[in-house]
Scaffold this motif. Structure first.
Motif, mmCIF file in Angstrom:
data_model
loop_
_atom_site.group_PDB
_atom_site.id
_atom_site.type_symbol
_atom_site.label_atom_id
_atom_site.label_comp_id
_atom_site.label_asym_id
_atom_site.label_seq_id
_atom_site.Cartn_x
_atom_site.Cartn_y
_atom_site.Cartn_z
ATOM 1 N N LEU A 33 28.646 42.024 26.083
ATOM 2 C CA LEU A 33 28.706 41.570 27.467
ATOM 3 C C LEU A 33 29.139 40.115 27.472
ATOM 4 C CD1 LEU A 33 28.246 42.034 30.470
ATOM 5 C CD2 LEU A 33 25.819 41.540 30.119
ATOM 6 N N SER A 34 30.270 39.838 28.099
ATOM 7 C CA SER A 34 30.810 38.482 28.101
ATOM 8 C C SER A 34 31.288 38.122 29.494
ATOM 9 C CB SER A 34 31.981 38.386 27.116
ATOM 10 O OG SER A 34 32.600 37.111 27.177
ATOM 11 N N VAL A 35 30.907 36.928 29.955
ATOM 12 C CA VAL A 35 31.374 36.427 31.247
ATOM 13 C C VAL A 35 31.786 34.972 31.091
ATOM 14 C CG1 VAL A 35 29.885 37.983 32.561
ATOM 15 C CG2 VAL A 35 29.060 35.713 31.959
ATOM 16 N N SER A 36 32.763 34.557 31.857
ATOM 17 C CA SER A 36 33.223 33.168 31.842
ATOM 18 C C SER A 36 33.891 32.867 33.186
ATOM 19 C CB SER A 36 34.219 32.958 30.684
ATOM 20 O OG SER A 36 35.380 33.762 30.858
ATOM 21 N N PRO A 37 34.006 31.583 33.562
ATOM 22 C CA PRO A 37 33.583 30.381 32.834
ATOM 23 C C PRO A 37 32.089 30.143 32.993
ATOM 24 C CG PRO A 37 34.486 29.772 34.955
ATOM 25 C CD PRO A 37 34.648 31.267 34.847
ATOM 26 N N ASP A 38 31.610 29.035 32.459
ATOM 27 C CA ASP A 38 30.224 28.632 32.626
ATOM 28 C C ASP A 38 30.215 27.181 33.105
ATOM 29 O OD1 ASP A 38 27.510 28.350 32.622
ATOM 30 O OD2 ASP A 38 27.290 28.352 30.441
ATOM 31 N N PRO A 39 29.812 26.936 34.362
ATOM 32 C CA PRO A 39 29.232 27.889 35.315
ATOM 33 C C PRO A 39 30.292 28.718 36.027
ATOM 34 C CG PRO A 39 29.334 25.727 36.306
ATOM 35 C CD PRO A 39 29.784 25.553 34.883
ATOM 36 N N ILE A 40 29.843 29.824 36.578
ATOM 37 C CA ILE A 40 30.682 30.665 37.426
ATOM 38 C C ILE A 40 30.450 30.239 38.862
ATOM 39 C CG2 ILE A 40 31.057 33.008 38.268
ATOM 40 C CD1 ILE A 40 30.157 33.969 35.494
ATOM 41 N N SER A 41 31.527 29.970 39.580
ATOM 42 C CA SER A 41 31.434 29.548 40.978
ATOM 43 C C SER A 41 31.707 30.715 41.903
ATOM 44 C CB SER A 41 32.423 28.414 41.266
ATOM 45 O OG SER A 41 32.099 27.259 40.523
ATOM 46 N N ILE A 42 30.895 30.813 42.953
ATOM 47 C CA ILE A 42 31.081 31.833 43.978
ATOM 48 C C ILE A 42 31.148 31.138 45.332
ATOM 49 C CG2 ILE A 42 30.138 33.930 45.024
ATOM 50 C CD1 ILE A 42 28.546 34.352 42.443
ATOM 51 N N PRO A 43 32.275 31.217 46.048
ATOM 52 C CA PRO A 43 33.455 32.018 45.725
ATOM 53 C C PRO A 43 34.244 31.390 44.578
ATOM 54 C CG PRO A 43 33.862 30.694 47.667
ATOM 55 C CD PRO A 43 32.421 30.491 47.326
ATOM 56 N N GLY A 44 34.978 32.227 43.861
ATOM 57 C CA GLY A 44 35.780 31.757 42.752
ATOM 58 C C GLY A 44 36.167 32.889 41.830
ATOM 59 N N ASP A 45 36.838 32.531 40.760
ATOM 60 C CA ASP A 45 37.331 33.514 39.798
ATOM 61 C C ASP A 45 36.408 33.604 38.591
ATOM 62 O OD1 ASP A 45 39.789 34.144 41.188
ATOM 63 O OD2 ASP A 45 40.494 32.154 40.573
ATOM 64 N N MET A 46 36.335 34.791 38.022
ATOM 65 C CA MET A 46 35.578 34.974 36.794
ATOM 66 C C MET A 46 36.264 36.009 35.926
ATOM 67 S SD MET A 46 32.300 37.451 37.646
ATOM 68 C CE MET A 46 32.081 37.778 35.903
ATOM 69 N N THR A 47 35.974 35.959 34.634
ATOM 70 C CA THR A 47 36.476 36.933 33.676
ATOM 71 C C THR A 47 35.287 37.619 33.024
ATOM 72 O OG1 THR A 47 38.448 35.607 33.234
ATOM 73 C CG2 THR A 47 37.858 37.264 31.603
ATOM 74 N N ALA A 48 35.374 38.929 32.865
ATOM 75 C CA ALA A 48 34.250 39.669 32.322
ATOM 76 C C ALA A 48 34.722 40.835 31.474
ATOM 77 C CB ALA A 48 33.369 40.188 33.450
ATOM 78 N N SER A 49 33.915 41.162 30.473
ATOM 79 C CA SER A 49 34.119 42.364 29.674
ATOM 80 C C SER A 49 32.761 42.878 29.241
ATOM 81 C CB SER A 49 34.992 42.080 28.448
ATOM 82 O OG SER A 49 34.346 41.162 27.580
ATOM 83 N N ALA A 50 32.658 44.166 28.987
ATOM 84 C CA ALA A 50 31.376 44.746 28.600
ATOM 85 C C ALA A 50 31.595 46.083 27.930
ATOM 86 C CB ALA A 50 30.474 44.908 29.822
ATOM 87 N N SER A 51 30.621 46.476 27.128
ATOM 88 C CA SER A 51 30.653 47.796 26.516
ATOM 89 C C SER A 51 29.224 48.262 26.265
ATOM 90 C CB SER A 51 31.440 47.784 25.199
ATOM 91 O OG SER A 51 30.795 46.971 24.231
ATOM 92 N N GLY A 52 29.044 49.556 26.282
ATOM 93 C CA GLY A 52 27.725 50.128 26.054
ATOM 94 C C GLY A 52 27.860 51.579 25.635
#
Length: 232
Positions: free
Chosen positions: A90-109
């Protein structure tokens, strides 16, 4: 002013956010001003925390936030060594994440058993107050709550017969029960997180969440999440 239908839909989505941050790592973000009720896939582990806070009596209702920053995101599995449902990455970026704003994410399970109704989740949400972790009570089905059947909530959000929303549809990821045994992965994807309304009792601070997934009288998986929240 939102209609009763819109309010009920928003509450259902907030419940789903709180639930799935505990074991799936994915979620649907419902933009409350979207008349077409479109769901945008994102990481619910982050956005579900927008629906929690230390509740004070008399603070019912919703408020529009101008900006939220989510930082210090961390997660770990907390299930048994032979847990059936496990978050792999589980990965999210950037840090911090701003809302509203852009983010990148990936995950697996993965799950070694079929996840089918009734599929229950026990969520425990806590906030750090003066150096102590304080349990947030279950209020309007948000907070430290027991959810008897996640599958039913999914069917309310995405009625059977409809295609799963993007990018789930593109990557062949399911959005309703049953979830067959196997591995599931969301490749690195970019998302825009819009303005949203949140419960009026939302407060800034450090939060941690534990979610336990169960079915057939057995614990199937467990996930812990920690993050910090600052809103304006």
């Amino acid at each position: 002013m939102m209609s009763n239908t819109e309010v009920n839909s928003c509450r259902a989505v907030e419940r789903l956010l709180s639930i799935f941050c505990s074991f799936a790592g994915f979620c649907f973000l419902f933009h409350r001003n979207n008349p077409n009720m479109k769901y945008i896939l994102t990481l619910l582990v982050i956005l579900s925390m927008l629906g929690v806070g230390v509740f004070t009596e008399g603070q019912h209702g919703w408020k529009r936030i101008n900006k939220v920053e989510v930082s210090g995101f961390a997660w770990k599995n907390c299930g048994k060594p032979d847990a059936a449902a496990v978050m792999r990455t589980l990965s999210v970026s950037p840090d911090p994440i701003s809302i509203p704003g852009d983010m990148t994410a990936s995950a697996s399970g993965s799950t070694s058993v079929e996840l089918r109704a009734p599929l229950n989740v026990n969520v425990t949400l806590e906030k750090e107050v003066a150096g102590f972790w304080v349990k947030i009570p279950c209020l309007d089905e948000l907070g430290s709550c027991h959810y008897a059947d996640v599958c039913d909530i999914l069917n309310q959000l995405i009625p059977p017969g409809l295609d799963c929303p993007e990018p789930l549809h593109t990557y062949g990821l399911p959005c309703r029960c049953p979830f067959k045994p196997g591995s599931y992965a969301l490749p690195q994807s970019d998302f825009f997180l819009p303005f949203m309304d949140v419960p009026s009792w939302l407060t800034n601070g450090d939060y941690r969440l534990q979610g336990v997934l169960g079915g057939g009288g057995e614990e199937l998986g467990c996930l812990k999440v920690a993050l910090s929240l600052h809103s304006e």
